[in-house]
Design a protein around this motif. Structure first.
Motif, short mmCIF file in Angstrom:
data_model
loop_
_atom_site.label_atom_id
_atom_site.label_comp_id
_atom_site.label_asym_id
_atom_site.label_seq_id
_atom_site.Cartn_x
_atom_site.Cartn_y
_atom_site.Cartn_z
N PHE A 153 3.40 7.78 -1.21
CA PHE A 153 3.99 8.44 0.17
C PHE A 153 5.38 8.57 0.43
N LEU A 194 0.95 4.39 -2.77
CA LEU A 194 0.47 5.08 -2.69
C LEU A 194 1.12 6.53 -3.01
N ALA A 252 0.55 -1.41 0.32
CA ALA A 252 0.45 0.30 -0.14
C ALA A 252 1.08 0.98 -0.46
#
Length: 368
Positions: free
Chosen positions: A217, A215, A211
Motif C-alpha cells: 500500500f 501489502l 505489514a
C-alpha cells in the motif's frame, strides 16, 4: 580533454571508497544540521541530512541506504505520528469534518489545477506537470509518469523540490511568528527509557512496517504503524516511547533518502525549468496561506496553527515544527492526517484523471 573536464566534477567522490563517502555524508550532515539549527528552524534535523545527501550525490556519490533501513525509518516516523494522536484529534474529526474535508479537497484541487495549467500552456512537456504537482505519494506519481511516457527525472525533481520549499517556508513562518529557539538547546538526546513501552513501540513499528511492505500500500510502511499505534495508544493499551536519538536517526535517514534522488543529471536536466517550478510552488504556498487566513476567520484559530494545518506536504516535518511551537497540535494533525490519507487513497487517481484530460486537450490542439 573536453570529456575528461566534463566528468571531473562528477567523479570527485566517485573515486573514493564507499566507507569514505559515508563518513563524508555523516560529517556533512552534522555540519549542515548545526548551521541550520543556529537559525532556529525546527526542521533542521530533516533538512540538514537532506542537503548533505544532495551535495554528496551531485558530486559523484554512489552510496545508498539499504532498503531495510528505509523501511525502519518510515515505520519509526509512523509511530512518532501515532504518539501525537489523541482523543482530541478524533473529536476534531467528528465535530469539524465537513470543514476539514473541504480544506483538504481544495488543496488537492489547487495542486491539480496548477499542474494542468503548466501542461496546457506547455510550460512543462506533456503531462509531466500533473504528476510533478500530484499532492503526495511521490513514488506512485513518478511510476505513473513513466507509464504515461513523461520525464520521470523532472517529475521526481518537482515532487521533492515542492516538499523542500513547503517545509522550508513552514519552518521560516514558525520561526518568524513565535521566534522558535533551536531545539538543540532543550533536547535530551539520551533520556531515561521506559523499556516496556519502548519494546511495545518497536513491536508496533516492526509488525506494522512489515505489514505495510507486504501489502504494498502506498506509504503503508508509515501509515499502518501510525494507525496501529494510534489505536493502541488512544485506548490506553500501550504508550509510544521513542527516545530522541532514535527519532533523529530516522529523520536523518529519510533526509538522506530524499537527498539521494537529486542526482547531478536530474539537477542539470531540470535547470531550465527551475524558475517555472519555483514560481508554481510559491503560488501553491501563497494559496494555502490564503486558506489559512479563511480558517482563522471562520474558526478563530491562531494564524500559525492555520498555516501549518494547510501546508501542502511534508507531514512529518510539519509535525516536528508544530511540536516546537505554541500551536493547536490536535487541529494541525487532524487536518494534515486527513489530507495524507485522502491523497494516498485517491490522489494518484485524481492525477491520472487530470493527466488524461490534459492529454486529450493537447492532442486536440495539435490536430487543430
Amino acid at each position: 580533454m573536453p570529456p575528461n573536464s566534463t566528468r571531473a566534477p562528477e567523479a570527485l567522490l566517485a573515486n573514493l571508497a564507499k566507507p569514505i563517502q559515508w563518513l563524508i555524508l555523516v560529517a556533512l550532515s552534522f555540519v549542515v544540521t548545526a548551521l541550520i539549527g543556529l537559525t532556529g528552524l525546527p526542521a533542521a534535523i530533516l533538512l540538514g541530512p537532506m542537503i548533505a545527501a544532495i551535495v554528496v550525490e551531485t558530486n559523484g556519490g554512489s552510496i545508498r541506504l539499504p532498503p531495510f533501513v528505509r523501511l525502519v525509518a518510515q515505520a519509526i516516523v509512523g509511530c512518532t505520528l501515532a504518539s501525537a494522536v489523541s482523543p482530541q484529534i478524533v473529536a476534531r474529526f467528528v465535530t469539524e469534518w465537513p470543514l476539514l474535508l473541504s480544506v483538504v479537497l481544495t488543496v488537492i484541487s489547487a495542486t491539480s489545477l496548477i499542474g494542468w495549467v503548466l501542461g496546457k500552456y506547455q510550460i512543462m512537456p506533456g503531462t509531466t506537470a500533473v504528476w510533478g504537482f500530484s499532492p503526495g505519494a511521490a513514488t506512485a506519481a513518478i511510476l505513473m509518469a513513466g507509464a504515461y511516457g513523461d520525464d520521470v527525472r523532472l517529475v521526481a525533481f518537482m515532487q521533492y523540490l515542492r516538499v523542500v520549499m513547503v517545509v522550508g517556508a513552514a519552518a521560516i513562518v514558525a520561526h518568524i511568528w513565535i521566534q522558535v529557539t533551536p531545539t538543540a538547546d532543550t533536547t535530551t538526546w539520551f533520556p531515561p527509557i521506559d523499556w516496556t513501552a519502548f519494546a511495545e513501540t518497536i513491536a508496533i513499528a516492526t509488525i506494522g512496517g512489515v505489514a505495510g511492505h507486504l501489502l504494498r500500500f502506498p506509504a503503508g510502511v508509515m501509515l499502518i504503524p501510525m494507525a496501529f499505534g494510534a489505536v493502541l495508544q488512544s485506548s490506553g493499551i500501550v504508550k509510544i516511547e521513542l527516545p530522541y536519538w532514535l527519532l533523529a536517526m530516522s529523520y536523518a535517514f529519510i533526509g538522506w533518502m530524499i537527498g539521494q534522488t537529486f542526482s547531478r543529471d536530474i539537477l542539470m536536466h531540470a535547470l531550465k525549468k527551475l524558475p517555472h517550478i519555483v514560481l508554481a510552488v510559491l503560488v501553491l504556498i501563497i494559496f494555502c496561506g490564503g486558506l489559512a487566513a479563511i480558517l482563522t476567520e471562520l474558526l478563530g484559530v491562531d494564524p500559525l496553527t492555520a498555516y501549518l494545518a494547510t501546508s501542502p506536504g511534508g507531514l512529518n516535518s510539519i509535525a516536528v515544527i508544530a511540536a516546537s511551537s505554541k500551536v493547536d497540535m490536535s487541529f494541525i494533525m487532524a487536518l494534515q492526517t486527513l489530507r495524507l490519507v485522502i491523497v494516498i487513497a485517491v490522489g494518484p487517481s485524481i492525477s491520472r484523471f487530470v493527466a488524461r484530460r490534459l492529454e486529450q486537450t493537447l492532442n486536440i490542439g495539435t490536430l487543430k
